[in-house]
Design a protein around this motif. Structure first.
Motif, mmCIF file in Angstrom:
data_model
loop_
_atom_site.group_PDB
_atom_site.id
_atom_site.type_symbol
_atom_site.label_atom_id
_atom_site.label_comp_id
_atom_site.label_asym_id
_atom_site.label_seq_id
_atom_site.Cartn_x
_atom_site.Cartn_y
_atom_site.Cartn_z
ATOM 1 N N ASP A 16 0.871 -1.183 0.000
ATOM 2 C CA ASP A 16 0.000 0.000 0.000
ATOM 3 C C ASP A 16 0.904 1.229 0.000
ATOM 4 O OD1 ASP A 16 -2.370 1.605 0.312
ATOM 5 O OD2 ASP A 16 -1.760 1.886 2.405
ATOM 6 N N ILE A 17 0.772 2.060 -1.017
ATOM 7 C CA ILE A 17 1.552 3.301 -1.089
ATOM 8 C C ILE A 17 0.591 4.480 -0.967
ATOM 9 C CG2 ILE A 17 3.140 4.713 -2.428
ATOM 10 C CD1 ILE A 17 3.973 2.174 -3.942
ATOM 11 N N SER A 18 0.885 5.374 -0.021
ATOM 12 C CA SER A 18 0.043 6.567 0.156
ATOM 13 C C SER A 18 0.952 7.773 0.373
ATOM 14 C CB SER A 18 -0.910 6.386 1.338
ATOM 15 O OG SER A 18 -0.185 6.194 2.535
ATOM 16 N N TRP A 19 0.361 8.962 0.341
ATOM 17 C CA TRP A 19 1.086 10.225 0.518
ATOM 18 C C TRP A 19 0.465 11.001 1.662
ATOM 19 C CZ3 TRP A 19 5.352 11.503 -2.381
ATOM 20 C CH2 TRP A 19 5.591 10.714 -3.508
ATOM 21 N N GLY A 24 0.321 15.895 8.264
ATOM 22 C CA GLY A 24 0.062 14.483 8.516
ATOM 23 C C GLY A 24 -1.186 13.941 7.846
ATOM 24 N N GLN A 25 -1.949 14.801 7.193
ATOM 25 C CA GLN A 25 -3.174 14.346 6.532
ATOM 26 C C GLN A 25 -2.848 13.629 5.233
ATOM 27 O OE1 GLN A 25 -5.587 17.907 6.161
ATOM 28 N NE2 GLN A 25 -6.811 17.246 7.897
ATOM 29 N N LYS A 26 -3.695 12.656 4.896
ATOM 30 C CA LYS A 26 -3.522 11.913 3.664
ATOM 31 C C LYS A 26 -3.775 12.842 2.473
ATOM 32 C CE LYS A 26 -4.856 7.746 1.250
ATOM 33 N NZ LYS A 26 -5.589 6.494 1.286
ATOM 34 N N VAL A 27 -2.887 12.779 1.488
ATOM 35 C CA VAL A 27 -3.027 13.582 0.271
ATOM 36 C C VAL A 27 -3.785 12.743 -0.742
ATOM 37 C CG1 VAL A 27 -1.807 14.746 -1.601
ATOM 38 C CG2 VAL A 27 -0.858 14.789 0.709
ATOM 39 N N THR A 28 -4.809 13.342 -1.319
ATOM 40 C CA THR A 28 -5.595 12.679 -2.354
ATOM 41 C C THR A 28 -5.599 13.546 -3.608
ATOM 42 O OG1 THR A 28 -7.631 13.717 -1.556
ATOM 43 C CG2 THR A 28 -7.103 11.525 -0.679
ATOM 44 N N THR A 29 -6.113 12.990 -4.683
ATOM 45 C CA THR A 29 -6.208 13.747 -5.920
ATOM 46 C C THR A 29 -7.263 14.835 -5.746
ATOM 47 O OG1 THR A 29 -5.485 11.897 -7.281
ATOM 48 C CG2 THR A 29 -6.777 13.596 -8.370
ATOM 49 N N ASN A 30 -6.819 16.079 -5.610
ATOM 50 C CA ASN A 30 -7.690 17.265 -5.523
ATOM 51 C C ASN A 30 -6.823 18.507 -5.446
ATOM 52 O OD1 ASN A 30 -6.763 17.611 -2.905
ATOM 53 N ND2 ASN A 30 -8.644 17.021 -1.918
ATOM 54 N N SER A 43 4.287 4.979 -7.163
ATOM 55 C CA SER A 43 3.233 5.988 -7.057
ATOM 56 C C SER A 43 3.859 7.351 -7.332
ATOM 57 C CB SER A 43 2.605 5.977 -5.669
ATOM 58 O OG SER A 43 1.643 7.008 -5.543
ATOM 59 N N THR A 44 3.143 8.185 -8.072
ATOM 60 C CA THR A 44 3.645 9.517 -8.406
ATOM 61 C C THR A 44 2.655 10.579 -7.933
ATOM 62 O OG1 THR A 44 4.783 8.646 -10.344
ATOM 63 C CG2 THR A 44 4.431 11.022 -10.277
ATOM 64 N N LEU A 45 3.199 11.601 -7.283
ATOM 65 C CA LEU A 45 2.422 12.770 -6.880
ATOM 66 C C LEU A 45 2.815 13.885 -7.842
ATOM 67 C CD1 LEU A 45 1.830 14.131 -3.346
ATOM 68 C CD2 LEU A 45 2.769 15.638 -5.075
ATOM 69 N N SER A 46 1.838 14.467 -8.549
ATOM 70 C CA SER A 46 2.101 15.540 -9.513
ATOM 71 C C SER A 46 1.249 16.759 -9.191
ATOM 72 C CB SER A 46 1.770 15.088 -10.931
ATOM 73 O OG SER A 46 2.494 13.934 -11.265
ATOM 74 N N ILE A 47 1.849 17.934 -9.384
ATOM 75 C CA ILE A 47 1.111 19.186 -9.234
ATOM 76 C C ILE A 47 1.321 19.959 -10.530
ATOM 77 C CG2 ILE A 47 0.761 21.280 -7.887
ATOM 78 C CD1 ILE A 47 2.091 19.808 -5.512
ATOM 79 N N TYR A 58 6.050 16.554 1.754
ATOM 80 C CA TYR A 58 5.226 15.467 1.247
ATOM 81 C C TYR A 58 5.943 14.168 1.585
ATOM 82 C CZ TYR A 58 2.405 18.907 -1.150
ATOM 83 O OH TYR A 58 1.570 19.961 -1.414
ATOM 84 N N THR A 59 5.209 13.239 2.187
ATOM 85 C CA THR A 59 5.784 11.984 2.646
ATOM 86 C C THR A 59 5.131 10.817 1.929
ATOM 87 O OG1 THR A 59 6.184 12.944 4.829
ATOM 88 C CG2 THR A 59 6.220 10.544 4.684
ATOM 89 N N CYS A 60 5.965 9.965 1.347
ATOM 90 C CA CYS A 60 5.494 8.726 0.738
ATOM 91 C C CYS A 60 5.552 7.656 1.824
ATOM 92 C CB CYS A 60 6.390 8.346 -0.439
ATOM 93 S SG CYS A 60 6.036 6.699 -1.074
ATOM 94 N N VAL A 61 4.447 6.937 2.009
ATOM 95 C CA VAL A 61 4.367 5.886 3.022
ATOM 96 C C VAL A 61 4.072 4.567 2.302
ATOM 97 C CG1 VAL A 61 3.182 5.082 5.104
ATOM 98 C CG2 VAL A 61 3.471 7.534 4.701
ATOM 99 N N ALA A 62 4.949 3.590 2.490
ATOM 100 C CA ALA A 62 4.758 2.263 1.893
ATOM 101 C C ALA A 62 4.588 1.239 3.007
ATOM 102 C CB ALA A 62 5.947 1.905 1.010
ATOM 103 N N LYS A 63 3.494 0.437 2.911
ATOM 104 C CA LYS A 63 3.195 -0.553 3.949
ATOM 105 C C LYS A 63 2.913 -1.894 3.294
ATOM 106 C CE LYS A 63 0.367 2.628 6.606
ATOM 107 N NZ LYS A 63 -0.947 2.792 7.226
#
Length: 175
Positions: A16-19, A24-30, A43-47, A58-63
């Motif tokens: 599971d990869i999240s940002w 500390g809040q989860k980053v979602t597409t918005n 996983s890629t985060l783009s702005i 921005y923190t990438c979290v892999a579990k």
């Protein structure tokens, strides 16, 4: 545009990869941010259009079932200065009158360098002109006793790490 790619080199699937953002809040597409999962391990985060509100960590979290790892990177966003428009007033300015103009930088990152030019040449305190910096964001150009030679186009320049901006006003003196 800016992007960060999180690649997980080791570990058993499923992963599971999240940002997470600075708070500390989860980053979602918005809000101009796009999170895309290109594979099970990437996983890629783009702005697309970076704004000041996007600055921060921005923190990438892999579990997976074996545990969790994370990696953080800081996004620094430099904001261009913005000058509040000014002029020398609407009344006729006669010789020997006093005149002043306030160059106020109401937005932009510090430090900001503010300076004045007249007809394209840098202006210093001399020849009856006084330039004073009253704060980090305000510079005042004043002429205690205006003469015809003071007529011209005065420009306030504000520059910081993001770039420079300017605003001009014409001074007409009745001689």
């Amino acid at each position: 545009m800016v992007s960060a790619t999180c690649t997980v080199n080791k570990g058993d699937p499923p992963i599971d990869i999240s940002w997470r953002s600075t708070n500390g809040q989860k980053v979602t597409t918005n809000d101009g941010i796009l999170i895309s999962r290109t594979s099970q391990r990437i996983s890629t985060l783009s702005i697309e259009s970076v704004r000041a509100r996007h600055r921060g960590n921005y923190t990438c979290v892999a579990k997976n079932s074996g545990g969790m790892v994370e990696y953080s990177a800081e996004l620094a966003v430099n904001v261009l200065p913005q000058i509040v428009p000014f002029d020398f007033g609407t009344e006729v300015i006669n010789e020997m009158d006093m005149v002043s103009a306030y160059c106020s930088v109401n937005k932009g990152d510090l430090p900001v360098n503010i300076y004045w030019t007249k007809d394209g040449r840098k202006v210093f305190t001399n020849d009856g002109i006084l330039i004073s910096k009253t704060s980090q964001r305000i510079s005042v150009l004043s002429i205690e006793s205006v003469r015809d030679r003071h007529s011209g186009n005065y420009t306030c320049w504000a520059e910081n790490n993001a770039g420079s901006v300017h605003h001009s006003a014409q001074l007409h003196v009745n001689g």
